[in-house]
Design an enzyme around this catalytic site. Structure first.
Site, PDB file in Angstrom:
ATOM      1  N   ASP A   1      -8.563  -6.693  -4.784  1.00  0.00           N
ATOM      2  CA  ASP A   1      -8.182  -5.387  -4.225  1.00  0.00           C
ATOM      3  C   ASP A   1      -8.720  -4.284  -5.127  1.00  0.00           C
ATOM      4  OD1 ASP A   1      -7.001  -3.127  -3.179  1.00  0.00           O
ATOM      5  OD2 ASP A   1      -4.982  -3.969  -3.091  1.00  0.00           O
TER       6      ASP A   1
ATOM      7  N   HIS B   1      -8.014  -5.309  -0.366  1.00  0.00           N
ATOM      8  CA  HIS B   1      -6.708  -4.711  -0.076  1.00  0.00           C
ATOM      9  C   HIS B   1      -6.063  -5.352   1.164  1.00  0.00           C
ATOM     10  CE1 HIS B   1      -3.643  -1.700  -0.440  1.00  0.00           C
ATOM     11  NE2 HIS B   1      -3.929  -1.128   0.701  1.00  0.00           N
ATOM     12  N   ASP B   2      -6.887  -5.779   2.106  1.00  0.00           N
ATOM     13  CA  ASP B   2      -6.387  -6.440   3.319  1.00  0.00           C
ATOM     14  C   ASP B   2      -5.545  -7.680   3.019  1.00  0.00           C
ATOM     15  OD1 ASP B   2      -7.073  -4.863   5.407  1.00  0.00           O
ATOM     16  OD2 ASP B   2      -8.812  -6.030   6.064  1.00  0.00           O
TER      17      ASP B   2
ATOM     18  N   ARG C   1     -12.070   5.975   9.681  1.00  0.00           N
ATOM     19  CA  ARG C   1     -11.618   4.598   9.817  1.00  0.00           C
ATOM     20  C   ARG C   1     -12.643   3.612   9.250  1.00  0.00           C
ATOM     21  NH1 ARG C   1      -7.074   1.681   9.771  1.00  0.00           N
ATOM     22  NH2 ARG C   1      -7.073  -0.035  11.236  1.00  0.00           N
TER      23      ARG C   1
ATOM     24  N   SER D   1       0.843  -1.189   0.000  1.00  0.00           N
ATOM     25  CA  SER D   1       0.000   0.000   0.000  1.00  0.00           C
ATOM     26  C   SER D   1       0.890   1.254   0.000  1.00  0.00           C
ATOM     27  CB  SER D   1      -0.925  -0.066   1.217  1.00  0.00           C
ATOM     28  OG  SER D   1      -1.981   0.828   1.128  1.00  0.00           O
TER      29      SER D   1
END
Lengths: 398, 398
Positions: free
Chosen positions: A344, A377-378, A247, A177
């Site tokens: 992602d 993305h995690d 968040r 990232s």
């Protein structure tokens, strides 16, 4: 999925975060200078006599210098510092590093062979100078006086830090990232000082939708009256409400829609039925979002969030080269490893494919691995087991 | 793309929003009753002597009763009330209705043939009773005392309104997004009173990611201190900051990533270069988001946003039927038209395909059209030209 940290490979053990004050001022892209910059860092493994085994790992938006092992300072928490991957092994000791599954003896970044260095980013809130640090001119926290910084500024700070540590060359720079952006910046800014880069779930320039998500997250913080224009330190308050929303946006963009479906579905909090409430969570996913927001604001500074979010939207390798990625990468000499994940949608595979194609067109050594995995993305923090052999093979081929 | 409103088909002309007070109280899913409910509505075309040509059109989250023609009350604005599609034809008169491209002489919902009725939803802020309306018990606005409502409640209010209007049967119920949910609810709740339904860019149950986006939008509003637990009326303030963030989230989920790329790319506000600012927009897409937020808060009530958002996340046709869509649709007798868009990731085509499959398995008349278009969920308001022949053919086949 078996957490990589419980695999056969070992742990770096107890890790201590240390600090180093840069000897000189740091020149920034915005034209300003920062003096008295302190860098928080950890190291794992042993520096070789020839100092040729250094790997710099770079964290993403919410990480810190504690990348591997058990923290000597911080107690174990329910979650790791990355993107909320859980600290599941329950071993004794403090908080587990955010990339512990990838860094250690026998792991992807093998500390039996490499000297792995991890710093908290410039602008951070975990020991490196950032908006919450004391401004040498006033003695009070910088707040709104902290400069707007770029990924290049972060890399300049890392370069100055490594100079002070006596490290000239890097065997590799690695990160996911925002961390991958730093690796790309290293390879283009200091081409003769980097042997290889490992760029995971990253991009040469965030896509417009990602720019928008980041803008929304920052708006949520800045519209919170408790933000006070950035000068909330000492007011006894902080923009926790807004940063909680930021968040939440982050978490949903880090996950894929199918992952949310598998993890939560439309399950209700109450087994019986709807409770007809606006203010309380009705769906499990709503409760999850609140929990993530509440735990994040306890450990993160809102101005650091703004600063790092702005930097990662600015990052655009081709901008200074007439929009040409090939020209931007023309001077690179590092071998490049790109890893990207099928699900992602925040940092889609297309960007890594563009980097790979540009490097190929230039005749530069590059390899791209597209991992088919559902977590969005995690994945870069969750799919450690599948990344490990790729990274080990790449680093061994140097 | 030519705006449908400038095509050959005509306009319904000047449209006036009228109001009707329901004669009796409305029983709600939450167990409460609402008395003194007022419904704001518009009608276009002529009711046939046999009262068999009525089409009810249902709006989405941010719409209102003014679906077609030029408003008699409101001046023309830069945008329509749907999802920000622009009011581009510059004709004389007031604001253009949110579905003007679809409703009028010769259009999809042909007012030469049909009597089209449009109401503002229960819980709305455009003339129909909602959280900002006076509570008959106190005389002051409901605020936090307004009940939490469902799509079924909205449909019950429409049913009571049509009763008062003297309309028993509907030739069609039509709507996009939340409007499509109402059409589905009509067909299952009042199966012998609906001849056909037109369900566009909608679903039988919002996917978990959509539940999450809605939760985040509501959190942004409720975490704004100016929300005051819902009782901000009369305080001289409103949770505009939070609702602005909610609207930004909405806009990005209504558009597709490629549409954002085509519309804004990574273009900067300043032609020269970065200005190194946190508080001002740097990218054009950031400026767009601020503009959308600022214009939305001027015309919309935050508690209505919360109420409608909650209702659309609750909607789940199969919930009361052991999770079986087939059982939920078993009693339906209306012919069903489903239109969905390839790039709509908020209301993905899969849900419409599931409805279509369930109806087919039941042997019920259904047709599904998947339109390949790049604008995301917004397609339902933008792709009027391609929807028109589909809807006209479907309605003529009754």
């Amino acid at each position: 999925m078996v957490p990589a940290s419980t695999l056969a490979a070992g742990s770096v053990g107890i890790a201590e975060t240390r600090h180093l004050d840069l000897p000189g001022p740091l020149s920034l892209d915005c034209g300003r200078e920062l003096s008295g910059v302190r860098i928080a860092y950890e190291t794992y493994g042993t520096l070789s006599p020839r100092r040729d085994n250094v790997i710099l790992v770079c964290h993403a938006l919410s990480g810190d210098a504690h990348a591997a092992g058990r923290s000597a300072e911080r107690p174990a928490a329910g979650t790791r510092d990355g993107f909320g991957a859980e600290d599941r092994d329950g071993a004794a000791g403090g908080a587990l590093g955010w990339w512990d599954g990838m860094i250690g003896p026998g792991k992807a970044f093998d500390t039996d062979r490499y000297f792995v260095v991890s710093t908290n980013l410039l602008g951070g809130c975990r020991g490196t100078t950032g908006p919450s640090s004391p401004n040498p001119e006033t003695g009070a926290p910088y707040g709104s006086a902290f400069p707007v910084i770029t990924v290049a500024d972060m890399v300049r700070a890392q370069r100055a830090f490594l100079d002070a540590l006596g490290v000239e060359r890097l065997a590799a720079v690695a990160g996911g990232s925002l961390g991958g952006m730093q690796a790309l910046e290293w390879a283009t800014r200091y081409p003769d000082q980097v042997d290889s880069i490992v760029v995971i779930a990253s991009t040469h320039a965030l896509q417009p939708q990602g720019v928008a998500w980041n803008a929304i997250a920052r708006e949520a913080i800045m519209r919170d009256p408790a933000w006070c224009g950035g000068d909330y330190y000492g007011t006894g308050s902080a923009p926790d409400a807004g940063m909680g929303v930021a968040r939440m946006v982050g978490h949903i963009t880090y996950l894929s829609a199918p992952a949310l479906h598998d993890k939560f579905g439309r399950r209700l909090q109450s087994a019986d039925d709807l409770r007809y409430t606006l203010t309380e969570p009705e769906f499990e996913v709503e409760s999850y979002l609140r929990h993530q927001a509440d735990s994040f604001v306890k450990r993160f500074d809102a101005n650091t969030y703004l600063t790092l979010s702005r930097a990662l939207t600015y990052f655009d390798l081709a901008r200074g080269h007439g929009g040409s990625l090939e020209r931007a990468l023309g001077g690179i000499s590092a071998r490049t490893l790109l890893i990207t994940f099928s699900s992602d949608w925040l940092y889609p595979p297309a960007a890594s494919q563009e980097i790979d194609a540009a490097l190929r067109a230039l005749g530069k050594p590059t390899e791209l691995h597209l991992i088919d995995a559902p977590y969005g993305h995690d994945c870069f923090l969750l799919e450690e087991e599948r990344q490990t052999p790729i990274v080990r093979r790449f680093l061994a081929g140097g």
